[in-house]
Enzyme design. Structure first.
Site, PDB file in Angstrom:
ATOM      1  N   LYS A 334      21.127 -41.713 -30.595  1.00  0.00           N
ATOM      2  CA  LYS A 334      20.855 -43.149 -30.560  1.00  0.00           C
ATOM      3  C   LYS A 334      19.413 -43.435 -30.981  1.00  0.00           C
ATOM      4  O   LYS A 334      19.159 -44.311 -31.809  1.00  0.00           O
ATOM      5  CB  LYS A 334      21.130 -43.672 -29.148  1.00  0.00           C
ATOM      6  CG  LYS A 334      21.025 -45.170 -28.999  1.00  0.00           C
ATOM      7  CD  LYS A 334      21.926 -45.695 -27.909  1.00  0.00           C
ATOM      8  CE  LYS A 334      21.439 -45.406 -26.514  1.00  0.00           C
ATOM      9  NZ  LYS A 334      20.350 -46.298 -26.073  1.00  0.00           N
ATOM     10  N   SER A 335      18.475 -42.706 -30.424  1.00  0.00           N
ATOM     11  CA  SER A 335      17.061 -42.963 -30.741  1.00  0.00           C
ATOM     12  C   SER A 335      16.802 -42.800 -32.234  1.00  0.00           C
ATOM     13  O   SER A 335      16.105 -43.607 -32.854  1.00  0.00           O
ATOM     14  CB  SER A 335      16.171 -41.984 -29.976  1.00  0.00           C
ATOM     15  OG  SER A 335      16.264 -42.233 -28.602  1.00  0.00           O
ATOM     16  N   ARG A 339      15.735 -45.625 -35.289  1.00  0.00           N
ATOM     17  CA  ARG A 339      14.533 -45.428 -36.111  1.00  0.00           C
ATOM     18  C   ARG A 339      14.885 -45.285 -37.585  1.00  0.00           C
ATOM     19  O   ARG A 339      14.095 -45.668 -38.456  1.00  0.00           O
ATOM     20  CB  ARG A 339      13.767 -44.216 -35.582  1.00  0.00           C
ATOM     21  CG  ARG A 339      13.077 -44.509 -34.230  1.00  0.00           C
ATOM     22  CD  ARG A 339      12.797 -43.236 -33.471  1.00  0.00           C
ATOM     23  NE  ARG A 339      11.987 -43.422 -32.267  1.00  0.00           N
ATOM     24  CZ  ARG A 339      12.449 -43.783 -31.065  1.00  0.00           C
ATOM     25  NH1 ARG A 339      13.753 -44.054 -30.904  1.00  0.00           N
ATOM     26  NH2 ARG A 339      11.643 -43.899 -30.025  1.00  0.00           N
ATOM     27  N   GLY A 407      17.341 -51.876 -25.120  1.00  0.00           N
ATOM     28  CA  GLY A 407      15.904 -51.884 -24.844  1.00  0.00           C
ATOM     29  C   GLY A 407      15.116 -51.283 -25.995  1.00  0.00           C
ATOM     30  O   GLY A 407      14.029 -51.757 -26.338  1.00  0.00           O
ATOM     31  N   ARG A 435      14.868 -56.669 -17.920  1.00  0.00           N
ATOM     32  CA  ARG A 435      14.034 -55.472 -18.060  1.00  0.00           C
ATOM     33  C   ARG A 435      12.589 -55.816 -18.448  1.00  0.00           C
ATOM     34  O   ARG A 435      12.333 -56.823 -19.107  1.00  0.00           O
ATOM     35  CB  ARG A 435      14.682 -54.508 -19.067  1.00  0.00           C
ATOM     36  CG  ARG A 435      16.023 -54.033 -18.548  1.00  0.00           C
ATOM     37  CD  ARG A 435      16.687 -53.042 -19.444  1.00  0.00           C
ATOM     38  NE  ARG A 435      15.931 -51.796 -19.538  1.00  0.00           N
ATOM     39  CZ  ARG A 435      16.243 -50.825 -20.387  1.00  0.00           C
ATOM     40  NH1 ARG A 435      17.268 -50.975 -21.207  1.00  0.00           N
ATOM     41  NH2 ARG A 435      15.532 -49.722 -20.412  1.00  0.00           N
ATOM     42  N   SER A 480       6.481 -43.231 -21.754  1.00  0.00           N
ATOM     43  CA  SER A 480       7.535 -44.010 -22.405  1.00  0.00           C
ATOM     44  C   SER A 480       7.444 -43.901 -23.919  1.00  0.00           C
ATOM     45  O   SER A 480       6.465 -44.332 -24.535  1.00  0.00           O
ATOM     46  CB  SER A 480       7.436 -45.489 -22.000  1.00  0.00           C
ATOM     47  OG  SER A 480       8.237 -46.262 -22.871  1.00  0.00           O
ATOM     48  N   ASP A 628      17.215 -39.853 -19.741  1.00  0.00           N
ATOM     49  CA  ASP A 628      18.501 -40.563 -19.808  1.00  0.00           C
ATOM     50  C   ASP A 628      19.646 -39.753 -19.199  1.00  0.00           C
ATOM     51  O   ASP A 628      20.773 -40.239 -19.108  1.00  0.00           O
ATOM     52  CB  ASP A 628      18.843 -40.874 -21.271  1.00  0.00           C
ATOM     53  CG  ASP A 628      17.900 -41.928 -21.845  1.00  0.00           C
ATOM     54  OD1 ASP A 628      17.354 -42.722 -21.060  1.00  0.00           O
ATOM     55  OD2 ASP A 628      17.709 -41.943 -23.073  1.00  0.00           O
ATOM     56  N   ARG A 707      25.640 -45.141 -19.009  1.00  0.00           N
ATOM     57  CA  ARG A 707      25.485 -43.753 -18.545  1.00  0.00           C
ATOM     58  C   ARG A 707      26.007 -43.577 -17.118  1.00  0.00           C
ATOM     59  O   ARG A 707      26.483 -42.508 -16.754  1.00  0.00           O
ATOM     60  CB  ARG A 707      24.032 -43.309 -18.673  1.00  0.00           C
ATOM     61  CG  ARG A 707      23.552 -43.387 -20.123  1.00  0.00           C
ATOM     62  CD  ARG A 707      22.420 -42.465 -20.448  1.00  0.00           C
ATOM     63  NE  ARG A 707      21.837 -42.841 -21.731  1.00  0.00           N
ATOM     64  CZ  ARG A 707      22.299 -42.470 -22.927  1.00  0.00           C
ATOM     65  NH1 ARG A 707      23.369 -41.704 -23.007  1.00  0.00           N
ATOM     66  NH2 ARG A 707      21.717 -42.873 -24.040  1.00  0.00           N
TER      67      ARG A 707
HETATM   68  C1  S3P Z   1      14.165 -44.219 -25.935  1.00  0.00           C
HETATM   69  C2  S3P Z   1      13.237 -43.906 -24.980  1.00  0.00           C
HETATM   70  C3  S3P Z   1      13.546 -43.832 -23.541  1.00  0.00           C
HETATM   71  C4  S3P Z   1      15.038 -43.759 -23.288  1.00  0.00           C
HETATM   72  C5  S3P Z   1      15.831 -44.716 -24.131  1.00  0.00           C
HETATM   73  C6  S3P Z   1      15.571 -44.469 -25.603  1.00  0.00           C
HETATM   74  C7  S3P Z   1      13.734 -44.280 -27.331  1.00  0.00           C
HETATM   75  O1  S3P Z   1      13.056 -44.991 -22.913  1.00  0.00           O
HETATM   76  O2  S3P Z   1      15.304 -43.991 -21.919  1.00  0.00           O
HETATM   77  O3  S3P Z   1      17.208 -44.563 -23.875  1.00  0.00           O
HETATM   78  O4  S3P Z   1      14.597 -44.266 -28.234  1.00  0.00           O
HETATM   79  O5  S3P Z   1      12.526 -44.338 -27.576  1.00  0.00           O
HETATM   80  P1  S3P Z   1      11.538 -45.049 -22.380  1.00  0.00           P
HETATM   81  O6  S3P Z   1      10.690 -44.735 -23.536  1.00  0.00           O
HETATM   82  O7  S3P Z   1      11.354 -46.443 -21.888  1.00  0.00           O
HETATM   83  O8  S3P Z   1      11.473 -44.040 -21.296  1.00  0.00           O
END
Ligand code: S3P
Length: 752
Positions: A334-335, A339, A407, A435, A480, A628, A707
């Site tokens: 996902k991350s 990006r 988020g 959030r 983070s 996560d 999750r």
């Molecule tokens: C993520 C960073 C994490 C993670 C989120 C995805 C990202 O959050 O919990 O699911 O893609 O950068 P935090 O950076 O707020 O910990």
């Protein structure tokens, strides 16, 4: 739901239907089938229609003059005026002075402003018993013979009551429509007429106009002979009732003209693009339109499936026992998917992405960039082609960017948007709206951005364009990756060198991927720095499978005796591998095979076989690396022998839900001793007992957190009875095919 199965919840007195066409006749039939009223009386101008309606069983009796039935009516009865829009006034005139007290009048006209005007002409002001309404249902067929008792099931009815409309009348009409299976909404009159002008009236103008153009003006007389599916699908609505549609055009003139003007101007741009061979413009319009239409198709499919328009509600029912086996590939990371869209959009040239996660979160990012003018083809089977516009090529979106549950989209986009010349608003769903966003708004403000949030730093985020950003050296107050990435992405637009220093290593996909796009990122331990003002060059991205999604199967195999799974092509970036380390420390049997590097990210096939687990004190340095994965790890801890203690994980309280509380609550329901603490949890594992069942059955609430939902589904492998998990629709945000893969691997999971 068939007509006979519908409940008689409507309960009005008598129904008088004035105008026995498709709309009036279908309400009559539906209400009769649902036993929703005492009697249905039809009113039609022609005797023949009256006889036909009685013979077809649409009405119990029928008359040609409404005056013939008015004296019989009493409080609780309803008159439904279902005549063409411009005839409504003459029906109102016949009701005037003769309508007994307590009778409700409603209508089905597609334009509400003209109905209000008609009522004012007749009564001087809109009477309190008139509830203007519009069923959003119909077909190109018309007349009483087309009436169907199921026409309104799962369709929307829009009521447009005025301030003086008495609530007892509104409620009666709501009950009447609900009795025939419809969903009732309210809207102001003007809004209704504008929405309908765009979504219904304009398409009819175009369909009628197109067919007429081909029929009359085309040079080839035989043109219809060659017209195939596209023509047929596109012009179906040109078979609709001409009188009804003429009336609608005249009655909703101003709103329709506005829609026609907008459409004409867009058609003009398309014409120019075709004339000048502007393929980019054409692809932009077509890919955006396709995405929008596909979304709409899905909405329609869901409606037909659930047969109601209630918010989509998914419950998992996980049956106890089983094991997981086989060779699986979970969806893309996902991350990295987020990006890939962001950097691909800002790059120069065409970026090809493979393995893209087609989950709602990453799709929200994709849609946001489409809204900002980027042409993005796909996704088709995980392949996406992004026609990058360059770092300064984004355009102002037509409205707020809605990123749903995501988020990551909101926080990373905030950084990029702070550097644009245009204003933007970022909004999200109910969970995202709770959030914290000051964690990104504050550093952006330090850089000179103008960012507004709602109370307590919550979304929506309003970001002013045109600010000159200055580079900062930012020390993150929490570990983070989202905050780090936000600052670095804003740094692309800042004057000078932007640096971030993190208190503990967090996922570094932004840094790695920027390098992959040829952007220089200097890294020195906890510090990452980049110089603003550079360029990104398009590249090829192969997104590996998401270790966060793989974790559900790692835990599943670790807790269920007889399990042996191979998880293919999983990203094992050292900033993401905490779950592997923690599970191994608990005794899990995990081996990495075929370890390799793909596009700057380490990847492996992960083999997991059942092994008894023991409780541990989770090392705090692993927390950001498994951030996560904790909901699933808590399930593993419940199945371990002895106590597991997690500390230093307060960030879990501000994820899609408060994951510490949500998991503790659910585990307790299932009979596990799980005590939340400020920054973690203490779980008494039950794995050492002779009983194979660790969890009791019961109902748990995932609170709409994907999750949490998937973790409790995995728990069922060691449960003694069914686990029902509520609010699971958001599993689609990160792992849309979770249920299918889980079932294929051997879990007994039912999706309701
Ligand atoms: C993520 C960073 C994490 C993670 C989120 C995805 C990202 O959050 O919990 O699911 O893609 O950068 P935090 O950076 O707020 O910990």
């Amino acid at each position: 739901m068939d007509a006979a199965g519908r409940k008689a919840s409507g309960q009005i007195g008598r129904l008088v239907v004035v105008g026995l066409g498709l709309i009036g006749g279908s309400l009559a039939l539906g209400l009769k089938a649902a036993s929703g009223c005492r009697e249905v009386i039809g009113v039609a101008r022609r005797q023949q229609t009256c006889e036909q309606a009685v013979a077809l069983g649409v009405v119990d009796r029928a008359v040609t003059e409404i005056a013939q039935v008015l004296p019989e009516l009493e409080a609780g009865d309803v008159v439904f005026v279902a005549v063409p829009t411009l005839s409504v006034e003459s029906v109102f005139a016949q009701l005037k002075d003769q309508l007994p007290a307590g009778v409700t009048v409603t209508d089905g006209a597609s334009v509400k402003g003209s109905v209000i005007a008609a009522a004012e002409n007749v009564w001087g002001e809109v009477p309190e018993f008139l509830v203007p309404g519009h069923p959003i249902a119909g077909s190109e067929q018309s007349g009483v013979t087309a009436a169907r008792d199921d026409l309104y099931i799962a369709h929307r009815i829009i009521l447009t009551p005025l301030e003086n409309t008495a609530s007892e009348y509104v409620q009666r009409i709501e009950r009447m429509w609900q009795a025939v299976g419809a969903e009732v909404l309210s809207m102001p009159v003007v809004e209704h007429d504008e929405v309908l002008a765009a979504t219904s009236h304009l398409p009819h103008v175009i369909a009628f106009g197109l067919v007429d153009t081909l029929a009359h003006d085309a040079e080839n007389e035989n043109i219809f002979r060659y017209a195939a599916g596209g023509f047929r699908d596109f012009t179906r609505i040109a078979s609709s009732d001409p009188v009804m549609w003429r009336d609608i055009m005249l009655a909703n003139r101003d709103a329709i003209l506005k829609s026609i003007d907008l459409y004409t101007s867009n058609l003009g741009s398309l014409r120019s693009a075709i004339a000048s061979g502007d393929s980019e413009h054409l692809m932009g319009v077509f890919t955006r339109a396709k995405a929008a239409r596909d979304h709409f198709t899905k909405m329609l499919a869901k409606k037909a499936y659930t047969e109601t328009m209630e918010a989509k509600e998914v419950t998992f029912v996980a049956q106890p026992g089983g094991a997981v086996n086989g060779d699986l590939r979970v969806p893309g990371d996902k991350s990295m998917s987020h990006r890939s869209i962001m950097l691909g959009s800002l790059a120069e040239g065409v970026t090809e992405v493979e393995g893209f996660l087609e989950g709602e979160d990453a799709l929200a990012t994709l849609q946001s960039f489409r809204d900002m003018g980027v042409v993005i083809e796909g996704p088709v089977n995980g392949r996406v082609t992004i026609h990058g516009v360059g770092v300064h090529g984004l355009q102002a979106p037509p409205g707020p960017l809605y990123v749903g549950n995501s988020g990551t989209s909101m926080r990373l986009l905030a950084g990029l948007l702070a550097g644009q010349q245009f204003d933007t608003v970022l909004t999200g769903d109910e969970s995202l709206t709770k959030r914290p966003m000051n964690r990104v708004a504050n550093p952006l403000r330090e850089m000179g951005a103008v960012v507004e949030t709602a109370e307590e730093g919550r979304p929506p985020l309003k970001i002013r364009g045109g600010s000159a950003l200055k580079a900062i050296d930012y020390t993150l107050p929490m570990a983070s990756a989202q905050v780090k990435s936000c600052v670095l992405l804003a740094g692309l637009y800042a004057d000078g060198e932007t640096s971030t220093t993190e208190p503990a290593p967090t996922r570094d996909h932004t840094e790695r991927m920027l390098s992959g796009f040829g952007y220089d990122v200097r890294r020195d331990g906890p510090r990452a720095s980049l110089q603003g003002g550079g360029k990104l060059a398009a590249c090829h991205i192969d997104v590996p499978a998401d270790i966060s999604s793989a974790t559900f199967f790692m835990v599943a195999a670790s807790i269920a005796p007889g399990s042996d799974v191979l998880l293919r092509h999983v990203g094992i970036n050292p900033t993401r591998d905490g779950a592997i380390n923690i599970l191994r420390a608990m005794g899990a049997d995990i081996t990495l095979e075929n370890t390799r590097e793909v596009g700057g990210e380490p990847v492996a096939d992960i083999r997991v076989r059942y092994a008894p687990l023991k409780g541990i004190k989770i090392p705090e340095d692993q927390v950001p690396l498994a951030i996560d994965e904790f909901p699933a790890i808590f399930v593993a801890a419940s199945c371990a022998e002895g106590e597991t203690v997690l500390t230093g994980a307060e960030e879990l309280r501000v994820k899609e839900s408060d994951r510490i509380q949500a998991m503790a609550d659910g585990l307790k329901v299932l009979g596990v001793d799980a005590e939340p603490t400020r920054d973690g949890i203490v779980i008494q594992g039950k794995g050492g007992s002779d009983q194979p069942a660790v969890f009791g059955g019961g109902e748990v609430d995932s609170l709409g957190d994907h999750r949490i939902a998937m973790s409790f589904a995995v728990a069922a492998l060691r449960a003694g009875a069914d686990i029902r998990i509520k609010h699971c629709a958001n599993v689609a945000t990160s792992f849309p095919n979770f249920a299918e893969l889980a079932q294929g691997a051997g879990m007994n999971l039912e999706v309701r």
